[in-house]
Design a protein around this motif. Sequence first.
Motif, PDB file in Angstrom:
ATOM      1  N   MET A   1      -4.144 -17.889   7.657  1.00 14.98           N
ATOM      2  CA  MET A   1      -5.182 -16.891   7.896  1.00 14.98           C
ATOM      3  C   MET A   1      -6.544 -17.554   8.131  1.00 14.98           C
ATOM      4  N   GLU A   2      -6.530 -18.843   8.446  1.00 18.55           N
ATOM      5  CA  GLU A   2      -7.799 -19.545   8.646  1.00 18.55           C
ATOM      6  C   GLU A   2      -8.623 -18.916   9.769  1.00 18.55           C
ATOM      7  N   ILE A   3      -7.995 -18.638  10.907  1.00 23.75           N
ATOM      8  CA  ILE A   3      -8.729 -18.021  12.024  1.00 23.75           C
ATOM      9  C   ILE A   3      -9.200 -16.623  11.631  1.00 23.75           C
ATOM     10  N   ASN A   4      -8.413 -15.924  10.831  1.00 26.14           N
ATOM     11  CA  ASN A   4      -8.782 -14.578  10.409  1.00 26.14           C
ATOM     12  C   ASN A   4     -10.032 -14.612   9.524  1.00 26.14           C
ATOM     13  N   GLU A   5     -10.079 -15.588   8.620  1.00 28.76           N
ATOM     14  CA  GLU A   5     -11.243 -15.722   7.739  1.00 28.76           C
ATOM     15  C   GLU A   5     -12.487 -16.114   8.541  1.00 28.76           C
ATOM     16  N   LYS A   6     -12.295 -17.031   9.474  1.00 31.69           N
ATOM     17  CA  LYS A   6     -13.410 -17.463  10.339  1.00 31.69           C
ATOM     18  C   LYS A   6     -13.937 -16.278  11.150  1.00 31.69           C
ATOM     19  N   ALA A   7     -13.014 -15.520  11.738  1.00 33.06           N
ATOM     20  CA  ALA A   7     -13.401 -14.375  12.560  1.00 33.06           C
ATOM     21  C   ALA A   7     -14.137 -13.332  11.724  1.00 33.06           C
ATOM     22  N   ARG A   8     -13.621 -13.067  10.530  1.00 34.28           N
ATOM     23  CA  ARG A   8     -14.262 -12.041   9.697  1.00 34.28           C
ATOM     24  C   ARG A   8     -15.673 -12.456   9.303  1.00 34.28           C
ATOM     25  N   GLY A   9     -15.854 -13.727   8.992  1.00 34.90           N
ATOM     26  CA  GLY A   9     -17.193 -14.217   8.681  1.00 34.90           C
ATOM     27  C   GLY A   9     -18.141 -14.060   9.852  1.00 34.90           C
TER      28      GLY A   9
ATOM     29  N   LEU B   1     -11.161  -2.538  15.365  1.00 31.48           N
ATOM     30  CA  LEU B   1     -10.651  -3.715  14.650  1.00 31.48           C
ATOM     31  C   LEU B   1      -9.940  -3.306  13.359  1.00 31.48           C
ATOM     32  N   CYS B   2     -10.521  -2.356  12.674  1.00 31.47           N
ATOM     33  CA  CYS B   2      -9.932  -1.859  11.430  1.00 31.47           C
ATOM     34  C   CYS B   2      -8.588  -1.175  11.697  1.00 31.47           C
ATOM     35  N   LEU B   3      -8.551  -0.343  12.719  1.00 34.50           N
ATOM     36  CA  LEU B   3      -7.313   0.353  13.077  1.00 34.50           C
ATOM     37  C   LEU B   3      -6.221  -0.634  13.479  1.00 34.50           C
ATOM     38  N   MET B   4      -6.603  -1.636  14.260  1.00 36.85           N
ATOM     39  CA  MET B   4      -5.623  -2.645  14.707  1.00 36.85           C
ATOM     40  C   MET B   4      -5.088  -3.458  13.532  1.00 36.85           C
ATOM     41  N   GLU B   5      -5.985  -3.969  12.702  1.00 39.26           N
ATOM     42  CA  GLU B   5      -5.545  -4.796  11.584  1.00 39.26           C
ATOM     43  C   GLU B   5      -4.639  -3.994  10.650  1.00 39.26           C
TER      44      GLU B   5
ATOM     45  N   LEU C   1     -12.655  -2.358   6.539  1.00 40.39           N
ATOM     46  CA  LEU C   1     -12.220  -3.678   7.018  1.00 40.39           C
ATOM     47  C   LEU C   1     -11.739  -4.553   5.860  1.00 40.39           C
ATOM     48  N   ASN C   2     -12.429  -4.486   4.755  1.00 37.18           N
ATOM     49  CA  ASN C   2     -12.026  -5.277   3.596  1.00 37.18           C
ATOM     50  C   ASN C   2     -10.651  -4.848   3.092  1.00 37.18           C
ATOM     51  N   VAL C   3     -10.376  -3.549   3.121  1.00 34.71           N
ATOM     52  CA  VAL C   3      -9.072  -3.042   2.674  1.00 34.71           C
ATOM     53  C   VAL C   3      -7.962  -3.543   3.598  1.00 34.71           C
ATOM     54  N   THR C   4      -8.142  -3.411   4.912  1.00 35.43           N
ATOM     55  CA  THR C   4      -7.094  -3.849   5.843  1.00 35.43           C
ATOM     56  C   THR C   4      -6.903  -5.364   5.765  1.00 35.43           C
ATOM     57  N   HIS C   5      -8.001  -6.088   5.586  1.00 27.21           N
ATOM     58  CA  HIS C   5      -7.931  -7.551   5.506  1.00 27.21           C
ATOM     59  C   HIS C   5      -7.149  -7.980   4.258  1.00 27.21           C
ATOM     60  N   GLN C   6      -7.431  -7.348   3.145  1.00 28.76           N
ATOM     61  CA  GLN C   6      -6.728  -7.678   1.901  1.00 28.76           C
ATOM     62  C   GLN C   6      -5.241  -7.339   2.012  1.00 28.76           C
ATOM     63  N   THR C   7      -4.926  -6.242   2.706  1.00 25.99           N
ATOM     64  CA  THR C   7      -3.526  -5.861   2.905  1.00 25.99           C
ATOM     65  C   THR C   7      -2.791  -6.944   3.683  1.00 25.99           C
ATOM     66  N   LEU C   8      -3.389  -7.403   4.784  1.00 31.86           N
ATOM     67  CA  LEU C   8      -2.763  -8.450   5.596  1.00 31.86           C
ATOM     68  C   LEU C   8      -2.630  -9.751   4.803  1.00 31.86           C
ATOM     69  N   LEU C   9      -3.659 -10.087   4.063  1.00 31.47           N
ATOM     70  CA  LEU C   9      -3.649 -11.299   3.247  1.00 31.47           C
ATOM     71  C   LEU C   9      -2.523 -11.244   2.210  1.00 31.47           C
ATOM     72  N   LYS C  10      -2.377 -10.123   1.565  1.00 28.26           N
ATOM     73  CA  LYS C  10      -1.329  -9.964   0.550  1.00 28.26           C
ATOM     74  C   LYS C  10       0.059 -10.071   1.176  1.00 28.26           C
ATOM     75  N   ILE C  11       0.238  -9.480   2.353  1.00 28.40           N
ATOM     76  CA  ILE C  11       1.519  -9.564   3.051  1.00 28.40           C
ATOM     77  C   ILE C  11       1.851 -11.027   3.327  1.00 28.40           C
ATOM     78  N   GLU C  12       0.874 -11.769   3.850  1.00 27.10           N
ATOM     79  CA  GLU C  12       1.119 -13.180   4.157  1.00 27.10           C
ATOM     80  C   GLU C  12       1.460 -13.973   2.900  1.00 27.10           C
ATOM     81  N   GLU C  13       0.751 -13.704   1.821  1.00 23.58           N
ATOM     82  CA  GLU C  13       0.985 -14.434   0.570  1.00 23.58           C
ATOM     83  C   GLU C  13       2.375 -14.167  -0.004  1.00 23.58           C
TER      84      GLU C  13
ATOM     85  N   HIS D   1      -7.881 -11.635  18.076  1.00 25.79           N
ATOM     86  CA  HIS D   1      -8.265 -10.315  18.591  1.00 25.79           C
ATOM     87  C   HIS D   1      -9.683  -9.975  18.113  1.00 25.79           C
ATOM     88  N   GLU D   2      -9.956 -10.288  16.861  1.00 26.39           N
ATOM     89  CA  GLU D   2     -11.280 -10.025  16.316  1.00 26.39           C
ATOM     90  C   GLU D   2     -12.339 -10.879  17.023  1.00 26.39           C
TER      91      GLU D   2
END
Length: 162
Positions: free
Chosen positions: A1-9, A41-45, A101-113, A145-146
Amino acid sequence: MEINEKARGELFNEINGLSTESFNKKPSDDEWSIKQIVEHLCLMEGAIAKMIQGKLENGEVVNAEMKPIEAATNRKIKIDAPEFALPGNEFATLEELKTKLNVTHQTLLKIEELADEKELKIKGFPHPVFGQMSLEQWIPFVGYHEMRHILQIKEVKEKLGL
């Protein structure tokens, strides 16, 4: 999720400090406001996270070669948003959408973990441009995408004189 974290920042760097009026203002009738871009972005994530979770649970093994998902950042290629990810015209605050956005991001992060790495590699679903993609590639695709839409936000800010 490195690119995801970079993009979100980078996304938050671009939108933090915008007034509610600027956030919701469209440069023209046929262009999205920054609020609409962020909502997209929120809807997509959220949709991608849900799809990944569903495919992990019930998906079939697919033959998905690695795709050049970095190309998603190319704004010269026009891609229409899928119906489920079209933003509305409702007024919203920056803080409301940052929370979503924080909710969708945490959901994706948890799935990956929590996901089995092998399952992420062998299961997938098709992308409208890249074709069949592994679940493993769908996760960083969200970040690319972000990044694409951060460029769009910069364009909108320039048009609005921000």
